[in-house]
Design a protein around this motif. Sequence first.
Motif, PDB file in Angstrom:
ATOM      1  N   ARG A  69       0.824  -1.201   0.000  1.00 29.07           N
ATOM      2  CA  ARG A  69       0.000   0.000   0.000  1.00 29.07           C
ATOM      3  C   ARG A  69       0.863   1.258   0.000  1.00 29.07           C
ATOM      4  O   ARG A  69       0.540   2.238  -0.672  1.00 29.07           O
ATOM      5  CB  ARG A  69      -0.943  -0.023   1.198  1.00 29.07           C
ATOM      6  N   GLN A  70       1.945   1.242   0.771  1.00 27.51           N
ATOM      7  CA  GLN A  70       2.851   2.386   0.762  1.00 27.51           C
ATOM      8  C   GLN A  70       3.396   2.635  -0.642  1.00 27.51           C
ATOM      9  O   GLN A  70       3.483   3.780  -1.096  1.00 27.51           O
ATOM     10  CB  GLN A  70       4.013   2.153   1.728  1.00 27.51           C
ATOM     11  N   ALA A  71       3.776   1.565  -1.321  1.00 25.82           N
ATOM     12  CA  ALA A  71       4.317   1.709  -2.670  1.00 25.82           C
ATOM     13  C   ALA A  71       3.291   2.339  -3.608  1.00 25.82           C
ATOM     14  O   ALA A  71       3.631   3.151  -4.478  1.00 25.82           O
ATOM     15  CB  ALA A  71       4.762   0.347  -3.198  1.00 25.82           C
ATOM     16  N   SER A  72       2.013   1.994  -3.410  1.00 24.59           N
ATOM     17  CA  SER A  72       0.964   2.550  -4.281  1.00 24.59           C
ATOM     18  C   SER A  72       0.693   4.018  -3.996  1.00 24.59           C
ATOM     19  O   SER A  72       0.118   4.723  -4.833  1.00 24.59           O
ATOM     20  CB  SER A  72      -0.330   1.747  -4.110  1.00 24.59           C
ATOM     21  N   LEU A  73       1.121   4.505  -2.803  1.00 21.96           N
ATOM     22  CA  LEU A  73       0.887   5.900  -2.419  1.00 21.96           C
ATOM     23  C   LEU A  73       2.050   6.816  -2.767  1.00 21.96           C
ATOM     24  O   LEU A  73       1.925   8.038  -2.675  1.00 21.96           O
ATOM     25  CB  LEU A  73       0.627   5.977  -0.908  1.00 21.96           C
ATOM     26  N   ALA A  74       3.177   6.238  -3.149  1.00 17.30           N
ATOM     27  CA  ALA A  74       4.423   6.996  -3.263  1.00 17.30           C
ATOM     28  C   ALA A  74       4.332   8.179  -4.219  1.00 17.30           C
ATOM     29  O   ALA A  74       4.979   9.207  -3.998  1.00 17.30           O
ATOM     30  CB  ALA A  74       5.553   6.065  -3.692  1.00 17.30           C
ATOM     31  N   ALA A  75       3.549   8.064  -5.265  1.00 17.45           N
ATOM     32  CA  ALA A  75       3.469   9.154  -6.244  1.00 17.45           C
ATOM     33  C   ALA A  75       2.607  10.319  -5.768  1.00 17.45           C
ATOM     34  O   ALA A  75       2.651  11.402  -6.352  1.00 17.45           O
ATOM     35  CB  ALA A  75       2.918   8.619  -7.566  1.00 17.45           C
ATOM     36  N   HIS A  76       1.857  10.109  -4.697  1.00 19.65           N
ATOM     37  CA  HIS A  76       0.877  11.109  -4.287  1.00 19.65           C
ATOM     38  C   HIS A  76       1.270  11.877  -3.026  1.00 19.65           C
ATOM     39  O   HIS A  76       0.716  12.956  -2.774  1.00 19.65           O
ATOM     40  CB  HIS A  76      -0.473  10.433  -4.053  1.00 19.65           C
ATOM     41  N   TYR A  77       2.201  11.338  -2.243  1.00 17.70           N
ATOM     42  CA  TYR A  77       2.548  11.965  -0.971  1.00 17.70           C
ATOM     43  C   TYR A  77       4.058  11.979  -0.770  1.00 17.70           C
ATOM     44  O   TYR A  77       4.765  11.081  -1.228  1.00 17.70           O
ATOM     45  CB  TYR A  77       1.892  11.219   0.207  1.00 17.70           C
ATOM     46  N   ASP A  78       4.531  13.003  -0.064  1.00 14.55           N
ATOM     47  CA  ASP A  78       5.936  13.050   0.342  1.00 14.55           C
ATOM     48  C   ASP A  78       6.153  12.295   1.643  1.00 14.55           C
ATOM     49  O   ASP A  78       7.234  11.750   1.878  1.00 14.55           O
ATOM     50  CB  ASP A  78       6.379  14.507   0.530  1.00 14.55           C
ATOM     51  N   TRP A  79       5.118  12.282   2.497  1.00 12.05           N
ATOM     52  CA  TRP A  79       5.203  11.646   3.814  1.00 12.05           C
ATOM     53  C   TRP A  79       3.955  10.827   4.077  1.00 12.05           C
ATOM     54  O   TRP A  79       2.841  11.243   3.742  1.00 12.05           O
ATOM     55  CB  TRP A  79       5.318  12.701   4.917  1.00 12.05           C
ATOM     56  N   VAL A  80       4.150   9.680   4.711  1.00 19.96           N
ATOM     57  CA  VAL A  80       3.037   8.930   5.280  1.00 19.96           C
ATOM     58  C   VAL A  80       3.356   8.708   6.750  1.00 19.96           C
ATOM     59  O   VAL A  80       4.436   8.229   7.100  1.00 19.96           O
ATOM     60  CB  VAL A  80       2.784   7.608   4.529  1.00 19.96           C
ATOM     61  N   LEU A  81       2.445   9.111   7.621  1.00 20.41           N
ATOM     62  CA  LEU A  81       2.642   9.044   9.063  1.00 20.41           C
ATOM     63  C   LEU A  81       1.685   8.021   9.650  1.00 20.41           C
ATOM     64  O   LEU A  81       0.468   8.090   9.406  1.00 20.41           O
ATOM     65  CB  LEU A  81       2.385  10.417   9.710  1.00 20.41           C
ATOM     66  N   PHE A  82       2.223   7.088  10.427  1.00 20.62           N
ATOM     67  CA  PHE A  82       1.425   6.018  11.022  1.00 20.62           C
ATOM     68  C   PHE A  82       1.305   6.205  12.530  1.00 20.62           C
ATOM     69  O   PHE A  82       2.315   6.328  13.234  1.00 20.62           O
ATOM     70  CB  PHE A  82       2.067   4.655  10.748  1.00 20.62           C
ATOM     71  N   ASP A  83       0.082   6.205  13.017  1.00 23.63           N
ATOM     72  CA  ASP A  83      -0.193   6.197  14.452  1.00 23.63           C
ATOM     73  C   ASP A  83      -0.404   4.736  14.852  1.00 23.63           C
ATOM     74  O   ASP A  83      -1.442   4.143  14.552  1.00 23.63           O
ATOM     75  CB  ASP A  83      -1.448   7.032  14.735  1.00 23.63           C
ATOM     76  N   LEU A  84       0.606   4.143  15.518  1.00 27.41           N
ATOM     77  CA  LEU A  84       0.609   2.708  15.782  1.00 27.41           C
ATOM     78  C   LEU A  84       0.097   2.366  17.175  1.00 27.41           C
ATOM     79  O   LEU A  84       0.380   3.088  18.134  1.00 27.41           O
ATOM     80  CB  LEU A  84       2.028   2.139  15.636  1.00 27.41           C
ATOM     81  N   PRO A  85      -0.620   1.234  17.301  1.00 28.96           N
ATOM     82  CA  PRO A  85      -1.026   0.760  18.628  1.00 28.96           C
ATOM     83  C   PRO A  85       0.153   0.106  19.335  1.00 28.96           C
ATOM     84  O   PRO A  85       1.179  -0.193  18.728  1.00 28.96           O
ATOM     85  CB  PRO A  85      -2.115  -0.252  18.313  1.00 28.96           C
ATOM     86  N   GLN A  86      -0.025  -0.132  20.625  1.00 23.82           N
ATOM     87  CA  GLN A  86       1.075  -0.700  21.405  1.00 23.82           C
ATOM     88  C   GLN A  86       1.329  -2.176  21.136  1.00 23.82           C
ATOM     89  O   GLN A  86       2.454  -2.569  20.868  1.00 23.82           O
ATOM     90  CB  GLN A  86       0.778  -0.544  22.896  1.00 23.82           C
ATOM     91  N   ARG A  87       0.302  -2.990  21.227  1.00 21.85           N
ATOM     92  CA  ARG A  87       0.538  -4.431  21.330  1.00 21.85           C
ATOM     93  C   ARG A  87       0.004  -5.263  20.171  1.00 21.85           C
ATOM     94  O   ARG A  87       0.131  -6.481  20.200  1.00 21.85           O
ATOM     95  CB  ARG A  87      -0.067  -4.948  22.634  1.00 21.85           C
ATOM     96  N   LEU A  88      -0.599  -4.680  19.174  1.00 23.62           N
ATOM     97  CA  LEU A  88      -1.124  -5.446  18.050  1.00 23.62           C
ATOM     98  C   LEU A  88      -0.037  -5.560  16.990  1.00 23.62           C
ATOM     99  O   LEU A  88       0.196  -4.643  16.214  1.00 23.62           O
ATOM    100  CB  LEU A  88      -2.379  -4.778  17.481  1.00 23.62           C
ATOM    101  N   GLN A  89       0.621  -6.702  16.963  1.00 19.65           N
ATOM    102  CA  GLN A  89       1.781  -6.892  16.090  1.00 19.65           C
ATOM    103  C   GLN A  89       1.418  -6.714  14.622  1.00 19.65           C
ATOM    104  O   GLN A  89       2.149  -6.085  13.855  1.00 19.65           O
ATOM    105  CB  GLN A  89       2.378  -8.268  16.320  1.00 19.65           C
ATOM    106  N   GLY A  90       0.294  -7.277  14.207  1.00 15.18           N
ATOM    107  CA  GLY A  90      -0.099  -7.164  12.805  1.00 15.18           C
ATOM    108  C   GLY A  90      -0.363  -5.742  12.388  1.00 15.18           C
ATOM    109  O   GLY A  90       0.014  -5.317  11.291  1.00 15.18           O
ATOM    110  N   HIS A  91      -0.998  -4.950  13.269  1.00 16.03           N
ATOM    111  CA  HIS A  91      -1.292  -3.556  12.965  1.00 16.03           C
ATOM    112  C   HIS A  91      -0.027  -2.710  12.864  1.00 16.03           C
ATOM    113  O   HIS A  91      -0.064  -1.605  12.315  1.00 16.03           O
ATOM    114  CB  HIS A  91      -2.213  -2.966  14.034  1.00 16.03           C
ATOM    115  N   ALA A  92       1.063  -3.209  13.412  1.00 13.19           N
ATOM    116  CA  ALA A  92       2.329  -2.459  13.373  1.00 13.19           C
ATOM    117  C   ALA A  92       3.217  -2.853  12.199  1.00 13.19           C
ATOM    118  O   ALA A  92       4.303  -2.299  12.039  1.00 13.19           O
ATOM    119  CB  ALA A  92       3.087  -2.650  14.683  1.00 13.19           C
ATOM    120  N   MET A  93       2.772  -3.789  11.364  1.00 12.17           N
ATOM    121  CA  MET A  93       3.544  -4.216  10.199  1.00 12.17           C
ATOM    122  C   MET A  93       3.255  -3.259   9.042  1.00 12.17           C
ATOM    123  O   MET A  93       2.358  -3.482   8.222  1.00 12.17           O
ATOM    124  CB  MET A  93       3.176  -5.650   9.811  1.00 12.17           C
ATOM    125  N   ILE A  94       4.016  -2.170   8.981  1.00 11.77           N
ATOM    126  CA  ILE A  94       3.680  -1.094   8.053  1.00 11.77           C
ATOM    127  C   ILE A  94       4.643  -0.986   6.875  1.00 11.77           C
ATOM    128  O   ILE A  94       4.483  -0.107   6.034  1.00 11.77           O
ATOM    129  CB  ILE A  94       3.640   0.253   8.791  1.00 11.77           C
TER     130      ILE A  94
END
Length: 239
Positions: free
Chosen positions: A109-134
């Motif tokens: 998904r990040q690769a698909s956004l690369a042409a549209h944004y200079d920055w992508v900022l992720f607000d990550l949860p503490q303990r959900l390992q899958g949600h932190a795989m960015i």
Amino acid sequence: MTALSLRGVRGGVGTSSVLAAVGYALHTLGERVLMIDMCPENLLRLHFNLVASEKTGWARAMLDGDDWHAQAWSLAPTLALLPYGVLSWQESMRVEQQLLDDPILWARRQASLAAHYDWVLFDLPQRLQGHAMIGPCLFPIRVTEADAACHVLMLQEGGTAPLLVNRYEPGSLLQRDLLLIWRTHLASRLLPFTVHSDEAMREALAFKQPVGQYAPASLSAQDALSLATWCLTRRREAQ
């Protein structure tokens, strides 16, 4: 496109407020910014005046079979927000399992956004390992406070990720002592500035705005601008 993530050492350290502030600061510096809420609490949207009853978001779309990228909200011509969406805890655990089963989903998904944004900022949860795989992230920053609980958790956790001290109160002897210890023993990880304790940061959420928009002259807004400027400088050095 450069990725930055913020993840609290523990809950309640103000991670979402800081991410909203930094995203807005990067936007004011002329960068194209997308902020993504990876937390089931879905609070990041509240910093940008999205109504609390709005249920849409990338995780909601993931379960409902809708387009995830169509859930983003345009806040300004160069600033966008992708909420998590409103899910039950059981539904969030279904999303967690899907992310664990496909650990490079957000890298794609990040690769698909690369042409549209200079920055992508992720607000990550503490303990959900899958949600932190960015996927690739140049700035995987951990947010902490200068208190005993965070001190113990950081010692237990270890790691090499940069540390940002939030809600720093220079008048507190305990906070000054802890920061001195961290500057001695965690010097390679500790960022060269803090986000000071500032009532404007709390008020900004009550007014449904990032602190840089609500009180641009406040200490916390200037701290967020310092972090954004530091990130821009380090990105240029890394290129």
